[in-house]
Design a protein around this motif. Sequence first.
Motif, PDB file in Angstrom:
ATOM      1  N   GLY A   1       0.953  -1.246  -0.016  1.00  0.00           N
ATOM      2  CA  GLY A   1      -0.086  -0.198   0.018  1.00  0.00           C
ATOM      3  C   GLY A   1       0.830   1.269  -0.007  1.00  0.00           C
ATOM      4  O   GLY A   1       0.623   2.240  -0.809  1.00  0.00           O
ATOM      5  N   ALA A   2       1.968   1.381   0.789  1.00  0.00           N
ATOM      6  CA  ALA A   2       2.830   2.514   0.950  1.00  0.00           C
ATOM      7  C   ALA A   2       3.482   2.735  -0.397  1.00  0.00           C
ATOM      8  O   ALA A   2       3.626   3.838  -0.847  1.00  0.00           O
ATOM      9  CB  ALA A   2       3.674   2.276   1.963  1.00  0.00           C
ATOM     10  N   ALA A   3       4.035   1.664  -0.960  1.00  0.00           N
ATOM     11  CA  ALA A   3       4.620   1.817  -2.306  1.00  0.00           C
ATOM     12  C   ALA A   3       3.787   2.167  -3.308  1.00  0.00           C
ATOM     13  O   ALA A   3       4.421   3.005  -4.046  1.00  0.00           O
ATOM     14  CB  ALA A   3       5.628   0.421  -2.537  1.00  0.00           C
ATOM     15  N   ILE A   4       2.700   1.546  -3.524  1.00  0.00           N
ATOM     16  CA  ILE A   4       1.852   2.118  -4.787  1.00  0.00           C
ATOM     17  C   ILE A   4       1.390   3.472  -4.416  1.00  0.00           C
ATOM     18  O   ILE A   4       1.491   4.288  -5.211  1.00  0.00           O
ATOM     19  CB  ILE A   4       0.495   1.391  -4.479  1.00  0.00           C
ATOM     20  CG1 ILE A   4       0.766  -0.183  -5.033  1.00  0.00           C
ATOM     21  CG2 ILE A   4      -0.537   1.854  -5.431  1.00  0.00           C
ATOM     22  CD1 ILE A   4      -0.315  -1.086  -4.828  1.00  0.00           C
TER      23      ILE A   4
ATOM     24  N   ILE B   1      -1.796   5.104  13.617  1.00  0.00           N
ATOM     25  CA  ILE B   1      -2.941   6.113  13.728  1.00  0.00           C
ATOM     26  C   ILE B   1      -2.567   7.313  13.467  1.00  0.00           C
ATOM     27  O   ILE B   1      -3.400   7.965  12.614  1.00  0.00           O
ATOM     28  CB  ILE B   1      -3.489   6.098  15.215  1.00  0.00           C
ATOM     29  CG1 ILE B   1      -3.955   4.557  15.504  1.00  0.00           C
ATOM     30  CG2 ILE B   1      -4.336   7.146  15.540  1.00  0.00           C
ATOM     31  CD1 ILE B   1      -4.249   4.502  17.093  1.00  0.00           C
ATOM     32  N   ALA B   2      -1.445   7.837  13.743  1.00  0.00           N
ATOM     33  CA  ALA B   2      -0.877   9.143  13.206  1.00  0.00           C
ATOM     34  C   ALA B   2      -0.843   9.154  11.930  1.00  0.00           C
ATOM     35  O   ALA B   2      -1.320  10.264  10.963  1.00  0.00           O
ATOM     36  CB  ALA B   2       0.546   9.489  14.040  1.00  0.00           C
ATOM     37  N   LEU B   3      -0.284   8.330  11.177  1.00  0.00           N
ATOM     38  CA  LEU B   3      -0.292   7.971   9.663  1.00  0.00           C
ATOM     39  C   LEU B   3      -1.588   8.382   9.183  1.00  0.00           C
ATOM     40  O   LEU B   3      -1.828   8.994   8.121  1.00  0.00           O
ATOM     41  CB  LEU B   3       0.539   7.223   9.069  1.00  0.00           C
ATOM     42  CG  LEU B   3       0.607   6.921   7.789  1.00  0.00           C
ATOM     43  CD1 LEU B   3       1.291   8.116   7.133  1.00  0.00           C
ATOM     44  CD2 LEU B   3       1.372   5.588   7.374  1.00  0.00           C
ATOM     45  N   VAL B   4      -2.688   7.590   9.647  1.00  0.00           N
ATOM     46  CA  VAL B   4      -4.087   7.575   9.130  1.00  0.00           C
ATOM     47  C   VAL B   4      -4.657   9.126   9.382  1.00  0.00           C
ATOM     48  O   VAL B   4      -5.270   9.412   8.163  1.00  0.00           O
ATOM     49  CB  VAL B   4      -4.928   6.713   9.839  1.00  0.00           C
ATOM     50  CG1 VAL B   4      -6.379   6.902   9.317  1.00  0.00           C
ATOM     51  CG2 VAL B   4      -4.744   5.212   9.503  1.00  0.00           C
ATOM     52  N   ILE B   5      -4.271   9.616  10.260  1.00  0.00           N
ATOM     53  CA  ILE B   5      -5.119  11.052  10.485  1.00  0.00           C
ATOM     54  C   ILE B   5      -4.237  11.901   9.364  1.00  0.00           C
ATOM     55  O   ILE B   5      -4.819  12.880   8.805  1.00  0.00           O
ATOM     56  CB  ILE B   5      -4.558  11.493  11.834  1.00  0.00           C
ATOM     57  CG1 ILE B   5      -5.314  10.765  12.795  1.00  0.00           C
ATOM     58  CG2 ILE B   5      -4.677  12.875  11.945  1.00  0.00           C
ATOM     59  CD1 ILE B   5      -5.029  10.835  14.340  1.00  0.00           C
ATOM     60  N   CYS B   6      -3.075  11.752   9.379  1.00  0.00           N
ATOM     61  CA  CYS B   6      -2.007  12.579   8.239  1.00  0.00           C
ATOM     62  C   CYS B   6      -2.701  12.409   6.884  1.00  0.00           C
ATOM     63  O   CYS B   6      -3.089  13.534   5.853  1.00  0.00           O
ATOM     64  CB  CYS B   6      -0.528  11.987   8.214  1.00  0.00           C
ATOM     65  SG  CYS B   6       0.429  13.245   7.373  1.00  0.00           S
ATOM     66  N   LEU B   7      -2.991  11.101   6.352  1.00  0.00           N
ATOM     67  CA  LEU B   7      -3.716  10.838   5.266  1.00  0.00           C
ATOM     68  C   LEU B   7      -5.033  11.373   5.080  1.00  0.00           C
ATOM     69  O   LEU B   7      -5.295  12.091   3.815  1.00  0.00           O
ATOM     70  CB  LEU B   7      -3.566   9.491   4.902  1.00  0.00           C
ATOM     71  CG  LEU B   7      -2.154   8.599   4.693  1.00  0.00           C
ATOM     72  CD1 LEU B   7      -2.316   7.077   5.010  1.00  0.00           C
ATOM     73  CD2 LEU B   7      -1.932   9.064   3.213  1.00  0.00           C
ATOM     74  N   ALA B   8      -5.759  11.325   6.187  1.00  0.00           N
ATOM     75  CA  ALA B   8      -7.023  11.811   5.917  1.00  0.00           C
ATOM     76  C   ALA B   8      -7.048  13.422   5.837  1.00  0.00           C
ATOM     77  O   ALA B   8      -7.874  14.088   5.072  1.00  0.00           O
ATOM     78  CB  ALA B   8      -7.798  11.641   7.174  1.00  0.00           C
ATOM     79  N   ILE B   9      -6.074  14.051   6.440  1.00  0.00           N
ATOM     80  CA  ILE B   9      -5.921  15.494   6.249  1.00  0.00           C
ATOM     81  C   ILE B   9      -5.419  16.043   4.728  1.00  0.00           C
ATOM     82  O   ILE B   9      -5.992  16.896   4.082  1.00  0.00           O
ATOM     83  CB  ILE B   9      -5.007  16.230   7.290  1.00  0.00           C
ATOM     84  CG1 ILE B   9      -5.566  16.075   8.853  1.00  0.00           C
ATOM     85  CG2 ILE B   9      -4.708  17.534   6.906  1.00  0.00           C
ATOM     86  CD1 ILE B   9      -4.520  16.250   9.979  1.00  0.00           C
TER      87      ILE B   9
ATOM     88  N   ILE C   1      -7.422   4.471  -0.899  1.00  0.00           N
ATOM     89  CA  ILE C   1      -6.917   2.937  -0.609  1.00  0.00           C
ATOM     90  C   ILE C   1      -5.905   3.020   0.343  1.00  0.00           C
ATOM     91  O   ILE C   1      -5.720   1.928   0.994  1.00  0.00           O
ATOM     92  CB  ILE C   1      -6.467   2.619  -2.118  1.00  0.00           C
ATOM     93  CG1 ILE C   1      -7.528   2.554  -3.123  1.00  0.00           C
ATOM     94  CG2 ILE C   1      -5.660   1.338  -2.047  1.00  0.00           C
ATOM     95  CD1 ILE C   1      -7.301   2.168  -4.470  1.00  0.00           C
ATOM     96  N   GLU C   2      -4.950   3.833   0.132  1.00  0.00           N
ATOM     97  CA  GLU C   2      -3.611   3.904   1.122  1.00  0.00           C
ATOM     98  C   GLU C   2      -4.091   3.960   2.680  1.00  0.00           C
ATOM     99  O   GLU C   2      -3.877   3.188   3.507  1.00  0.00           O
ATOM    100  CB  GLU C   2      -2.795   5.077   0.810  1.00  0.00           C
ATOM    101  CG  GLU C   2      -1.681   5.446   1.840  1.00  0.00           C
ATOM    102  CD  GLU C   2      -0.914   4.154   2.025  1.00  0.00           C
ATOM    103  OE1 GLU C   2       0.374   4.461   2.814  1.00  0.00           O
ATOM    104  OE2 GLU C   2      -0.949   3.180   1.493  1.00  0.00           O
ATOM    105  N   ILE C   3      -5.458   4.809   2.905  1.00  0.00           N
ATOM    106  CA  ILE C   3      -6.004   4.934   3.991  1.00  0.00           C
ATOM    107  C   ILE C   3      -6.415   3.625   4.557  1.00  0.00           C
ATOM    108  O   ILE C   3      -6.256   2.894   5.845  1.00  0.00           O
ATOM    109  CB  ILE C   3      -7.047   5.992   4.348  1.00  0.00           C
ATOM    110  CG1 ILE C   3      -6.459   7.539   4.369  1.00  0.00           C
ATOM    111  CG2 ILE C   3      -7.952   5.856   5.545  1.00  0.00           C
ATOM    112  CD1 ILE C   3      -7.516   8.434   3.895  1.00  0.00           C
TER     113      ILE C   3
END
Length: 231
Positions: free
Chosen positions: A24-27, A82-90, A175-177
């Motif tokens: 997911g991260a690489a894509i 969790i912090a990464l998901v929040i960052c992606l959502a923003i 998708i990454e989220i």
Amino acid sequence: MGDKRSNLFQLLKAGTTTIINALGAAIFTYALSLKLLEITGSALGYGVNIFIGPIIGLILSPIISKVVDKYPRKNVAIVAEIALVICLAIFLIIYPLAVKTNLLVVSVVFVSISNICARFFSISYLSSTPDIVSKDYLQKLNAIQTTGVAIAGIAALPLAGYIYGKIAFEYIILIEIITEVLTIFLTVITKFKAHRNEEKAHETGRKLIEILQGDIVGFNYLFYIKLCYMI
């Protein structure tokens, strides 16, 4: 028999976590690079993910390793995700505005923060093999994780190119989220055991060296892309 079954189940969960997270991260990384290349027309824009990650890794590696060794690795990994998901959502929310203003600057800020989160997760999770399975299964888990990351790296580029051409970039962020949420879920249900600090420090140091070696490859790849663009 029960111990064997437990270890195999742990192997399955840890292997699946590693593959899903890495793929997911690489894509997403490749897709974001393609978007930046499309908008900026610059190889620098394309390589921003590859360039920033190693820099952050080199600067923050002492801090990350200390935090990972001081606190329970499972907790560190979950909080980082969790912090990464929040960052992606923003990033998903502000993306339409960023495209109209300066996506490169916004992406640099986003990639910097997300890489910090990803580093905490990668080092804490990948160095937790002694916490996840018994000693007899350590080599198998290391092999699964290494192979999974390698396969994800190979498959990500063509998949990213295909997906990028088929759907809007906002859906790629989504998708990454989803992959990061799955990573959190799998990490939560995976059992971690406590180990002595010296054992933890040794494994953390070993994984940190492996990740930094990957950063060197990233720098070389960035140089190659820049050279091709100049030609």
